[in-house]
Design an enzyme around this catalytic site. Structure first.
Site, PDB file in Angstrom:
ATOM      1  N   TYR A  16       0.822  -1.212   0.000  1.00 28.84           N
ATOM      2  CA  TYR A  16       0.000   0.000   0.000  1.00 28.84           C
ATOM      3  C   TYR A  16       0.855   1.260   0.000  1.00 28.84           C
ATOM      4  O   TYR A  16       0.338   2.351   0.147  1.00 28.84           O
ATOM      5  CB  TYR A  16      -0.947   0.002   1.198  1.00 28.84           C
ATOM      6  CG  TYR A  16      -2.101  -0.955   1.038  1.00 28.84           C
ATOM      7  CD1 TYR A  16      -1.887  -2.325   1.034  1.00 28.84           C
ATOM      8  CD2 TYR A  16      -3.394  -0.487   0.882  1.00 28.84           C
ATOM      9  CE1 TYR A  16      -2.938  -3.207   0.881  1.00 28.84           C
ATOM     10  CE2 TYR A  16      -4.454  -1.369   0.726  1.00 28.84           C
ATOM     11  CZ  TYR A  16      -4.212  -2.721   0.727  1.00 28.84           C
ATOM     12  OH  TYR A  16      -5.251  -3.594   0.569  1.00 28.84           O
TER      13      TYR A  16
ATOM     14  N   LYS B 150       4.346 -14.683   4.127  1.00 29.61           N
ATOM     15  CA  LYS B 150       4.784 -15.472   2.980  1.00 29.61           C
ATOM     16  C   LYS B 150       6.313 -15.354   2.941  1.00 29.61           C
ATOM     17  O   LYS B 150       6.912 -14.981   1.932  1.00 29.61           O
ATOM     18  CB  LYS B 150       4.122 -14.912   1.701  1.00 29.61           C
ATOM     19  CG  LYS B 150       4.286 -15.784   0.464  1.00 29.61           C
ATOM     20  CD  LYS B 150       3.366 -16.974   0.418  1.00 29.61           C
ATOM     21  CE  LYS B 150       3.667 -17.839  -0.786  1.00 29.61           C
ATOM     22  NZ  LYS B 150       2.894 -19.098  -0.814  1.00 29.61           N
TER      23      LYS B 150
ATOM     24  N   ASP C   5      -1.250 -18.684   2.399  1.00 27.69           N
ATOM     25  CA  ASP C   5      -2.127 -19.576   1.616  1.00 27.69           C
ATOM     26  C   ASP C   5      -2.691 -20.680   2.507  1.00 27.69           C
ATOM     27  O   ASP C   5      -3.892 -20.968   2.476  1.00 27.69           O
ATOM     28  CB  ASP C   5      -1.403 -20.143   0.380  1.00 27.69           C
ATOM     29  CG  ASP C   5       0.054 -20.493   0.628  1.00 27.69           C
ATOM     30  OD1 ASP C   5       0.531 -20.280   1.756  1.00 27.69           O
ATOM     31  OD2 ASP C   5       0.716 -20.992  -0.304  1.00 27.69           O
TER      32      ASP C   5
ATOM     33  N   ASP D 209      -5.930  -7.213   4.415  1.00 30.32           N
ATOM     34  CA  ASP D 209      -7.088  -6.778   3.632  1.00 30.32           C
ATOM     35  C   ASP D 209      -7.837  -8.000   3.097  1.00 30.32           C
ATOM     36  O   ASP D 209      -9.052  -8.143   3.250  1.00 30.32           O
ATOM     37  CB  ASP D 209      -6.583  -5.898   2.478  1.00 30.32           C
ATOM     38  CG  ASP D 209      -7.710  -5.367   1.615  1.00 30.32           C
ATOM     39  OD1 ASP D 209      -8.795  -5.126   2.154  1.00 30.32           O
ATOM     40  OD2 ASP D 209      -7.493  -5.191   0.401  1.00 30.32           O
TER      41      ASP D 209
END
Ligand code: ATP
Length: 336
Positions: free
Chosen positions: A126, A173, A206, A230
């Site tokens: 962002y 991740k 994931d 988000d």
């Protein structure tokens, strides 16, 4: 005691849900001096500023805002006003409690879901730093800093301790983004070590998404960088009945702005169909922040009783009531 609050109706369904939330807050009997300010695409193009000065001036005075969504153009146009406001006021923690409400026929109605999402609110992808290096080759910069990662982690763990929560899961991740998510994780681990009474674990984003769908009841506090926060917020909202019911708070050192997880929902704007629960529950979080615990409890209890009764629910949660009819039912329940 009277409180001053900046009211930002926003656009899309914002004005409808903001009006409903304002009425419900006023019905609790708490004394609020509302300062309504306009912030929408029209004002932005008129003033030429994504954050017009009158909005900032009001928030500077009140330090507390209740905000509807402002539409962000997709794939071009002005930058997100919602993001700009969070950055400008350094509202570093986005706090989103996700729990089941009585009487909602979601796919998981038989499971008790009660989690709180802590999303870092100021950086990550962002940052808005994108470059077309040569034609048709674009880079987007993901910015992760120790300062921002430590403070969101500390905020989440402190909340856990204060509210008797038992487990924090950091979501990342770092197997792929070894430096950026690696730093985020390192900061989470260091802060976790300062809170030995709280169980800490890590999940790759994931896998976390799958686990959330398969075992949502296992989650307590989720701690995430901005983008995963988000996406996972909308996923979590889907578990309990959708975006119409999940509230949020943007918290900083000096300011706080309360807003629902949902966006401006242009597909249903102006039709009186929007569910104002998410913004009403955000307003209850605001009342707690203002020290008005009794009013916050009144509002939450009234919302729950309207859901339990099930007669005045909006279309997104399986009912047929309008925004206003739902709000009227909540107000009636507050006054009973
Ligand atoms: P943003 O990226 O700006 O947060 P979004 O892409 O998540 O927005 P929304 O505007 O939140 O999208 O809408 C997603 C879907 O959820 C739409 O179909 C919309 O009608 C529905 N929705 C969102 N908020 C509500 C609400 N308060 N009441 C009923 N339906 C809603």
């Amino acid at each position: 005691m009277s409180h001053s609050v900046t009211l930002i109706p926003g656009d899309g369904i914002g004005p409808e849900v903001a009006a409903a939330a304002r009425r419900a807050v006023d019905a609790t009997g708490v004394s609020i001096q509302w300062e309504p300010v306009e912030l929408n695409a029209e004002v932005i193009s008129q003033t030429g500023q994504s954050l017009p000065q009158h909005v900032l001036d009001s928030l500077e005075r009140t330090r507390v805002g209740l905000k509807g969504p402002v539409t962000t153009p997709i794939g071009g146009g002005f930058a997100s006003v919602n993001v700009a406001l969070r950055k400008k006021l350094d509202l570093f923690a986005n706090v989103r409690p996700v729990h089941s409400l009585p009487g909602i026929a979601s796919r998981f109605s038989d499971v008790k879901i009660d989690m709180v999402i802590f999303r870092e609110n100021t950086e990550d992808l962002y940052s808005g730093l994108e470059h077309e290096i040569v034609k048709d080759v674009v880079t987007s910069l993901k910015v992760i800093t120790r300062t921002a990662s430590e403070r969101i982690a500390r905020y989440a763990f402190s909340y856990a301790r204060k509210n008797g929560r038992k487990r924090v899961a950091a979501i990342h991740k770092a197997n792929i983004m070894k430096l950026a998510d690696g730093l985020f994780l390192r900061c989470c681990r260091e802060i976790a070590a300062q809170f030995p009474q709280i169980q800490y674990k890590e999940l790759i984003v994931d896998n976390a998404s799958m686990q959330l769908v398969m075992h949502p009841e296992m989650f307590d506090i989720l701690l995430l960088p901005n983008l995963y926060g988000d996406i996972v917020s909308d996923l979590a909202a889907g578990l309990v009945g959708g975006l119409g019911i999940v509230p949020g708070a943007n918290m900083g050192e000096t300011h706080a702005v309360f807003e629902a997880v949902h966006g401006s929902a242009p597909d249903i704007a102006g039709q009186g169909k929007a569910n104002p629960t998410a913004l009403m529950l955000s307003a209850a979080m605001m009342l707690t922040h203002l020290g008005e615990t009794e009013a916050a409890n009144k509002l939450e209890t009234a919302i729950q009783s309207v859901y339990r009764e099930g007669k005045y629910l909006t279309g997104d949660v399986g009912g047929a009531a309008s925004t206003q009819e739902f709000a009227d039912a909540v107000i009636k329940a507050i006054k009973n």
